[in-house]
Design a protein around this motif. Sequence first.
Motif, PDB file in Angstrom:
ATOM      1  N   LEU B 139       0.823  -1.200   0.000  1.00 20.98           N
ATOM      2  CA  LEU B 139       0.000   0.000   0.000  1.00 20.98           C
ATOM      3  C   LEU B 139       0.859   1.252   0.000  1.00 20.98           C
ATOM      4  O   LEU B 139       0.346   2.350   0.100  1.00 20.98           O
ATOM      5  CB  LEU B 139      -0.915   0.004   1.214  1.00 20.98           C
ATOM      6  N   ASP B 140       2.165   1.075  -0.016  1.00 17.84           N
ATOM      7  CA  ASP B 140       3.045   2.229  -0.044  1.00 17.84           C
ATOM      8  C   ASP B 140       2.875   2.941  -1.382  1.00 17.84           C
ATOM      9  O   ASP B 140       3.240   2.399  -2.417  1.00 17.84           O
ATOM     10  CB  ASP B 140       4.498   1.779   0.140  1.00 17.84           C
ATOM     11  N   PRO B 141       2.310   4.162  -1.378  1.00 19.18           N
ATOM     12  CA  PRO B 141       2.070   4.852  -2.650  1.00 19.18           C
ATOM     13  C   PRO B 141       3.352   5.142  -3.400  1.00 19.18           C
ATOM     14  O   PRO B 141       3.355   5.196  -4.627  1.00 19.18           O
ATOM     15  CB  PRO B 141       1.380   6.142  -2.221  1.00 19.18           C
ATOM     16  N   ALA B 142       4.413   5.336  -2.664  1.00 22.04           N
ATOM     17  CA  ALA B 142       5.674   5.657  -3.326  1.00 22.04           C
ATOM     18  C   ALA B 142       6.140   4.530  -4.229  1.00 22.04           C
ATOM     19  O   ALA B 142       6.937   4.743  -5.153  1.00 22.04           O
ATOM     20  CB  ALA B 142       6.731   5.973  -2.290  1.00 22.04           C
ATOM     21  N   ALA B 143       5.622   3.360  -3.978  1.00 21.86           N
ATOM     22  CA  ALA B 143       6.036   2.225  -4.781  1.00 21.86           C
ATOM     23  C   ALA B 143       5.456   2.317  -6.201  1.00 21.86           C
ATOM     24  O   ALA B 143       5.977   1.725  -7.130  1.00 21.86           O
ATOM     25  CB  ALA B 143       5.589   0.927  -4.120  1.00 21.86           C
ATOM     26  N   ASP B 144       4.367   3.016  -6.316  1.00 22.64           N
ATOM     27  CA  ASP B 144       3.760   3.116  -7.651  1.00 22.64           C
ATOM     28  C   ASP B 144       4.393   4.299  -8.383  1.00 22.64           C
ATOM     29  O   ASP B 144       3.932   5.422  -8.327  1.00 22.64           O
ATOM     30  CB  ASP B 144       2.253   3.305  -7.521  1.00 22.64           C
ATOM     31  N   GLU B 145       5.498   3.995  -9.045  1.00 18.09           N
ATOM     32  CA  GLU B 145       6.292   5.053  -9.661  1.00 18.09           C
ATOM     33  C   GLU B 145       5.514   5.841 -10.710  1.00 18.09           C
ATOM     34  O   GLU B 145       5.609   7.051 -10.775  1.00 18.09           O
ATOM     35  CB  GLU B 145       7.551   4.457 -10.284  1.00 18.09           C
ATOM     36  N   LYS B 146       4.730   5.131 -11.494  1.00 13.59           N
ATOM     37  CA  LYS B 146       4.011   5.809 -12.588  1.00 13.59           C
ATOM     38  C   LYS B 146       3.063   6.868 -12.025  1.00 13.59           C
ATOM     39  O   LYS B 146       3.026   8.009 -12.484  1.00 13.59           O
ATOM     40  CB  LYS B 146       3.208   4.807 -13.397  1.00 13.59           C
ATOM     41  N   ALA B 147       2.299   6.457 -11.014  1.00 16.19           N
ATOM     42  CA  ALA B 147       1.305   7.366 -10.451  1.00 16.19           C
ATOM     43  C   ALA B 147       1.977   8.570  -9.818  1.00 16.19           C
ATOM     44  O   ALA B 147       1.566   9.711 -10.010  1.00 16.19           O
ATOM     45  CB  ALA B 147       0.444   6.624  -9.434  1.00 16.19           C
ATOM     46  N   TRP B 148       3.061   8.287  -9.060  1.00 14.20           N
ATOM     47  CA  TRP B 148       3.726   9.395  -8.366  1.00 14.20           C
ATOM     48  C   TRP B 148       4.491  10.283  -9.337  1.00 14.20           C
ATOM     49  O   TRP B 148       4.627  11.482  -9.109  1.00 14.20           O
ATOM     50  CB  TRP B 148       4.653   8.878  -7.265  1.00 14.20           C
ATOM     51  N   ASP B 149       4.945   9.711 -10.409  1.00 16.10           N
ATOM     52  CA  ASP B 149       5.594  10.544 -11.435  1.00 16.10           C
ATOM     53  C   ASP B 149       4.620  11.577 -11.960  1.00 16.10           C
ATOM     54  O   ASP B 149       4.969  12.741 -12.165  1.00 16.10           O
ATOM     55  CB  ASP B 149       6.084   9.672 -12.597  1.00 16.10           C
ATOM     56  N   LEU B 150       3.396  11.127 -12.159  1.00 14.22           N
ATOM     57  CA  LEU B 150       2.374  12.046 -12.683  1.00 14.22           C
ATOM     58  C   LEU B 150       2.083  13.150 -11.662  1.00 14.22           C
ATOM     59  O   LEU B 150       2.011  14.330 -12.000  1.00 14.22           O
ATOM     60  CB  LEU B 150       1.093  11.264 -12.996  1.00 14.22           C
TER      61      LEU B 150
END
Lengths: 210, 203
Positions: B139-150
């Motif tokens: 559930l670590d959002p930082a792990a979702d690179e694509k989403a956080w890049d946006l």
Amino acid sequence: MLTRAWTGRVAPDWNVRVTGADEPVIDQSSDPSWAEADDSTLVSLCLAGQRSAFDVIVERHRRQIYQLCYRYVGNHEDASDLAQDAFVRAFKGLKGFKGDSSLATWLYRITVNACLNRLALKTPRSEPLEPGDRIDVRAEAPETALLRSERAEEVRAAIKQLPPKQRATLVLRIYHELPHDEIARILGSSVGAAKANLFHALANLKKVLR
Amino acid sequence: MTHLTDLEMVDLLDDSLPASRAAHLDTCARCRETAAALCDARTRAEAVNVPEPSPLFWEMFSVRVHDAVRDAAIANPSGWLTWMSAPGVRWAFSGALLTLLLVAGVWEATAPKGISRVPHVAGGVVPEILPDAVGFESLDPAADEKAWDLVRTVADDVSWDDGTVDGMGMRPGSAERAVDMLTTAERTELARLLEAELKQPGA
């Protein structure tokens, strides 16, 4: 695209039988009882998916439709093409037949429209009358037959010169003996306009034939 | 007496003109001449027959129509296919499909993976997440690179002052309310972190 049938003519005393691989074959799956069915029943059968019922309709009305086309365009080739075109249009538009008029009237309407469209697109071919080829002249003197065929050709040529709606009215009234109200329905006009068209058609015909 | 009209002339030819009007012909040479001309034209037209085609023609004609009708039926197999092939419907269908693909593409690019699979937590108690638990992703959002890049890309274009003007900044009392929501253990941990931060040089 239309295909042409063999249009060769046969002398009246000949008995011609065509056999072989090229012999035309029509789908014989139509029910023999359909020959006795009325037009509205045949239309219902067609709409229910029984396409062979349309063959019966064609067989029943083909002569009248062909003759209407011939009267209109004045030659066999165009008349047979137009008659075929009219039947295909009728098949495609069969759902639009509501039974308000007879099937024959409805077919006439489609045919007249096909003829009017054809006239708008092209000048019909002229087919010279060949004495003896299509008229049985054995019972009359050659000079009488020649005179008759010349007069017939003169009248055909005069009819071809009439404006399209006058021509359609004349053909439907004189040759198919339709009442004025049916002619009006076919041409989408009033009865008065149909009668006026006939008056002018005959008057113009008389002028040309003078 | 008035002359016969065009329509009355036609009725005369049809023998349907009232006798009272037909009597006009007895006294009018002009109408008699017109009527005779029309009658003659009709008689001459009636004398012309359509040449009868060869007997074989009718059979061939039926075959031609049969084949043409069959071809027409093949060309238009059913109503809904005809409807679908209409240009307007085709454009509308293509537009709808394109929109669907765009939405799917944007969703794929922006939505954090697995977020929809988080079970609903009643009462605000967050269950302990076990890294090795089967069926759950991190559930670590930082792990979702694509989403956080946006998110980063969008945030780069926003200045802090603009955000504050638009109401995105801290409001008075926000920190106090946030601290009130912490548990005792969380407050202890917060105090420890702040103390450590203050001890750093330059703080």
